[in-house]
Write a protein that holds these residues in place. Structure first.
Motif, PDB file in Angstrom:
ATOM      1  N   GLY A 169      42.556   4.205 102.146  1.00 13.30           N
ATOM      2  CA  GLY A 169      42.456   5.527 102.756  1.00 13.30           C
ATOM      3  C   GLY A 169      43.784   6.234 102.961  1.00 13.30           C
ATOM      4  N   LEU A 170      43.698   7.539 103.256  1.00 17.17           N
ATOM      5  CA  LEU A 170      44.872   8.341 103.600  1.00 17.17           C
ATOM      6  C   LEU A 170      45.106   8.309 105.107  1.00 17.17           C
ATOM      7  N   ASP A 171      46.335   8.588 105.488  1.00 20.59           N
ATOM      8  CA  ASP A 171      46.700   8.587 106.913  1.00 20.59           C
ATOM      9  C   ASP A 171      46.235   9.888 107.549  1.00 20.59           C
ATOM     10  N   LEU A 172      45.000   9.878 108.062  1.00 23.63           N
ATOM     11  CA  LEU A 172      44.447  11.025 108.771  1.00 23.63           C
ATOM     12  C   LEU A 172      44.352  10.771 110.269  1.00 23.63           C
ATOM     13  N   GLY A 173      44.766   9.593 110.699  1.00 24.30           N
ATOM     14  CA  GLY A 173      44.576   9.225 112.101  1.00 24.30           C
ATOM     15  C   GLY A 173      43.131   8.881 112.402  1.00 24.30           C
ATOM     16  N   ALA A 174      42.375   8.481 111.369  1.00 27.68           N
ATOM     17  CA  ALA A 174      40.937   8.222 111.531  1.00 27.68           C
ATOM     18  C   ALA A 174      40.696   7.016 112.435  1.00 27.68           C
ATOM     19  N   ARG A 175      39.626   7.112 113.243  1.00 29.14           N
ATOM     20  CA  ARG A 175      39.241   5.999 114.111  1.00 29.14           C
ATOM     21  C   ARG A 175      37.771   5.622 113.952  1.00 29.14           C
ATOM     22  N   THR A 176      36.895   6.611 113.931  1.00 26.93           N
ATOM     23  CA  THR A 176      35.461   6.319 113.833  1.00 26.93           C
ATOM     24  C   THR A 176      35.100   5.983 112.393  1.00 26.93           C
ATOM     25  N   PRO A 177      33.935   5.354 112.174  1.00 23.36           N
ATOM     26  CA  PRO A 177      33.493   5.095 110.799  1.00 23.36           C
ATOM     27  C   PRO A 177      33.404   6.368 109.958  1.00 23.36           C
ATOM     28  N   GLU A 178      32.947   7.449 110.575  1.00 26.14           N
ATOM     29  CA  GLU A 178      32.804   8.704 109.834  1.00 26.14           C
ATOM     30  C   GLU A 178      34.173   9.260 109.440  1.00 26.14           C
ATOM     31  N   GLU A 179      35.116   9.224 110.359  1.00 27.39           N
ATOM     32  CA  GLU A 179      36.467   9.692 110.037  1.00 27.39           C
ATOM     33  C   GLU A 179      37.106   8.799 108.982  1.00 27.39           C
ATOM     34  N   THR A 180      36.860   7.511 109.082  1.00 31.30           N
ATOM     35  CA  THR A 180      37.415   6.583 108.096  1.00 31.30           C
ATOM     36  C   THR A 180      36.818   6.842 106.716  1.00 31.30           C
ATOM     37  N   ALA A 181      35.542   7.182 106.665  1.00 28.89           N
ATOM     38  CA  ALA A 181      34.912   7.508 105.377  1.00 28.89           C
ATOM     39  C   ALA A 181      35.570   8.722 104.742  1.00 28.89           C
ATOM     40  N   VAL A 182      35.913   9.728 105.570  1.00 27.53           N
ATOM     41  CA  VAL A 182      36.623  10.903 105.056  1.00 27.53           C
ATOM     42  C   VAL A 182      37.998  10.492 104.531  1.00 27.53           C
ATOM     43  N   SER A 183      38.681   9.615 105.268  1.00 24.64           N
ATOM     44  CA  SER A 183      39.992   9.127 104.848  1.00 24.64           C
ATOM     45  C   SER A 183      39.921   8.429 103.496  1.00 24.64           C
ATOM     46  N   ILE A 184      38.913   7.578 103.321  1.00 26.07           N
ATOM     47  CA  ILE A 184      38.772   6.824 102.072  1.00 26.07           C
ATOM     48  C   ILE A 184      38.423   7.749 100.914  1.00 26.07           C
ATOM     49  N   THR A 185      37.436   8.626 101.122  1.00 26.71           N
ATOM     50  CA  THR A 185      37.028   9.505 100.027  1.00 26.71           C
ATOM     51  C   THR A 185      38.128  10.503  99.688  1.00 26.71           C
ATOM     52  N   ALA A 186      38.932  10.906 100.674  1.00 25.42           N
ATOM     53  CA  ALA A 186      40.061  11.784 100.386  1.00 25.42           C
ATOM     54  C   ALA A 186      41.051  11.092  99.461  1.00 25.42           C
ATOM     55  N   GLU A 187      41.296   9.790  99.696  1.00 28.42           N
ATOM     56  CA  GLU A 187      42.201   9.057  98.819  1.00 28.42           C
ATOM     57  C   GLU A 187      41.608   8.911  97.427  1.00 28.42           C
ATOM     58  N   ILE A 188      40.303   8.673  97.344  1.00 29.92           N
ATOM     59  CA  ILE A 188      39.653   8.549  96.034  1.00 29.92           C
ATOM     60  C   ILE A 188      39.798   9.849  95.242  1.00 29.92           C
ATOM     61  N   ILE A 189      39.590  11.000  95.907  1.00 32.15           N
ATOM     62  CA  ILE A 189      39.732  12.287  95.240  1.00 32.15           C
ATOM     63  C   ILE A 189      41.176  12.509  94.801  1.00 32.15           C
ATOM     64  N   ALA A 190      42.122  12.245  95.699  1.00 33.33           N
ATOM     65  CA  ALA A 190      43.529  12.430  95.363  1.00 33.33           C
ATOM     66  C   ALA A 190      43.941  11.530  94.208  1.00 33.33           C
ATOM     67  N   HIS A 191      43.411  10.311  94.207  1.00 32.25           N
ATOM     68  CA  HIS A 191      43.721   9.354  93.147  1.00 32.25           C
ATOM     69  C   HIS A 191      43.193   9.870  91.804  1.00 32.25           C
ATOM     70  N   ALA A 192      41.953  10.372  91.814  1.00 38.21           N
ATOM     71  CA  ALA A 192      41.334  10.838  90.576  1.00 38.21           C
ATOM     72  C   ALA A 192      41.975  12.114  90.057  1.00 38.21           C
ATOM     73  N   ARG A 193      42.378  13.006  90.965  1.00 35.33           N
ATOM     74  CA  ARG A 193      42.920  14.314  90.573  1.00 35.33           C
ATOM     75  C   ARG A 193      44.440  14.365  90.566  1.00 35.33           C
ATOM     76  N   ARG A 194      45.059  13.201  90.834  1.00 33.27           N
ATOM     77  CA  ARG A 194      46.519  13.111  90.890  1.00 33.27           C
ATOM     78  C   ARG A 194      47.105  14.034  91.960  1.00 33.27           C
ATOM     79  N   GLY A 195      46.413  14.120  93.076  1.00 34.28           N
ATOM     80  CA  GLY A 195      46.915  14.884  94.205  1.00 34.28           C
ATOM     81  C   GLY A 195      47.869  14.053  95.042  1.00 34.28           C
ATOM     82  N   SER A 196      48.752  14.710  95.775  1.00 36.64           N
ATOM     83  CA  SER A 196      49.743  14.006  96.580  1.00 36.64           C
ATOM     84  C   SER A 196      49.186  13.530  97.911  1.00 36.64           C
ATOM     85  N   GLY A 197      48.128  14.177  98.402  1.00 39.67           N
ATOM     86  CA  GLY A 197      47.581  13.841  99.704  1.00 39.67           C
ATOM     87  C   GLY A 197      48.342  14.468 100.862  1.00 39.67           C
TER      88      GLY A 197
END
Length: 378
Positions: free
Chosen positions: A328-356
């Protein structure tokens, strides 16, 4: 085109002419990828989009003109416009080439059939001529997962076969793409630029570990268009009731399931098990596979211990470098839902070559150049 396949299929069944506008080239920053379409029917109803709003009005009028006049398909370029409030153009700084053509379903049975297959979700490709002789410009050759009918759509059976071979390669990779072909006697005398629209099965997200974070991640994965599998060796936790958003829940040892799972270059693997007896055999295999992403959850101490164990298991440094851990990305996530956003954000950045990094901290274009690829379908 496949972004509006369901509606185009219903329009073909009526059957009445409609106009189809498709992005065939993108330069610089642009909101939508090559292959995206807007269509207008005889009643003036519009579906789809080609720019997110910047040039929709102008493209709509081109479609209405194509419906009224017919004739040769028209390729038009829209560039940057900001100085003149009444000028038609993109405000994002990019350029779009859009091909507009009239479609008569009564004459284009192959297109109707291809749209029918695409609407069901079955593998199919539509090869569209986007640059070439006026007589071939805009023509579409359908290619299906189980073969293709060569009806000399592109000027001859040999040309159809050469194009179909390219389409099957794109189907296998699940990627929409632009290719050039022809200019020789082996294929076809005319040199053609082709846009291969691919309708591929949804990419897979494999989540290992039947934990609360997996429940939130499975919901986020489905939202992004993935076919989600949750796998865990413990039957008391791996139940459909606990993961209602997952497409399937599997009770098996993670590494054993991965050994027989169907994967491709779009597959993402998320390891949430927190247990070395599951993690190490699984990651030893996962890091050698040609997948899009491999991430593993855990603290930094867990990560260092995991790397040590993987090295002891013989995993090379080259393969270890592919591991996204802690996940995941460093979003300060704590809850499962926030952590899911963190993980999927990294997956998108990884696929699209984004810096995050936040856009407010970065310069340059907001939209990265598109890798022309099939978008996940929900």
């Amino acid at each position: 085109m496949l972004n509006i396949a369901d509606t185009l299929h219903s329009w073909c069944a009526q059957p009445r002419p409609f106009a189809l506008a498709t992005i065939v080239q993108v330069t610089g920053s642009a909101p939508l990828p090559v292959g995206t379409s807007l269509a207008v029917n005889a009643d003036g109803q519009a579906i789809g989009s080609v720019s997110g709003g910047c040039v929709e009005g102008a493209v709509y009028e081109l479609c209405r003109q194509a419906l009224a006049e017919g004739g040769t398909p028209v390729r038009t370029r829209f560039g940057y416009s900001d100085d003149d409030a009444f000028a038609v153009g993109l405000t994002c700084g990019g350029e779009l080439d859009i091909l507009v053509r009239r479609v008569d379903p009564q004459r284009e049975h192959s297109l109707s059939r291809a749209l029918s297959v695409a609407a069901t979700g079955e593998p199919a490709a539509m090869v569209q001529v986007v640059h070439g002789p006026p007589g071939l410009l805009g023509r579409i050759l359908p290619v299906f997962g189980d073969g293709s009918s060569y009806d000399e759509t592109l000027g001859g059976e040999r040309a159809d076969q050469a194009v179909a071979a390219q389409a099957h390669a794109h189907l296998a990779a699940g990627r929409t793409g632009l290719v050039d072909i022809g200019g020789d006697s082996a294929t076809c005398p005319d040199r053609l630029s082709l846009l291969i629209h691919v309708n591929a099965p949804r990419p897979r997200m494999l989540i290992f570990g039947a934990v609360d974070f997996a429940a939130a991640l499975s919901q986020a994965g489905v939202f992004l268009g993935y076919r989600v599998t949750v796998c865990d060796a413990r039957p008391v936790f791996a139940t459909a009731a606990r993961f209602p958003y997952a497409d399937e829940v599997v009770v098996d040892w993670p590494h054993r399931y991965l050994d027989q799972a169907s994967i491709d270059a779009r597959t993402t693997i998320c390891v949430l098990t927190h247990d070395a007896k599951f993690d190490i055999p699984l990651l030893t295999r996962a890091l050698t596979l040609p997948v899009a992403y491999v991430g593993a959850m855990g603290s930094r101490r867990t990560h260092e211990d995991r790397l040590r164990r993987l090295r002891e298991a013989g995993v090379s440094e080259e393969h270890l470098a592919r591991l996204c851990s802690p996940i995941g990305l460093d979003l300060g996530a704590r809850t499962p839902e926030e952590t899911a956003v963190s993980i999927t954000a990294e997956i998108i950045a990884h696929a699209r070559r984004g810096s995050g990094t936040p856009l407010t901290w970065s310069g340059g274009p907001i939209h990265h150049p598109y890798e022309v690829s099939a978008r996940p379908r929900p």
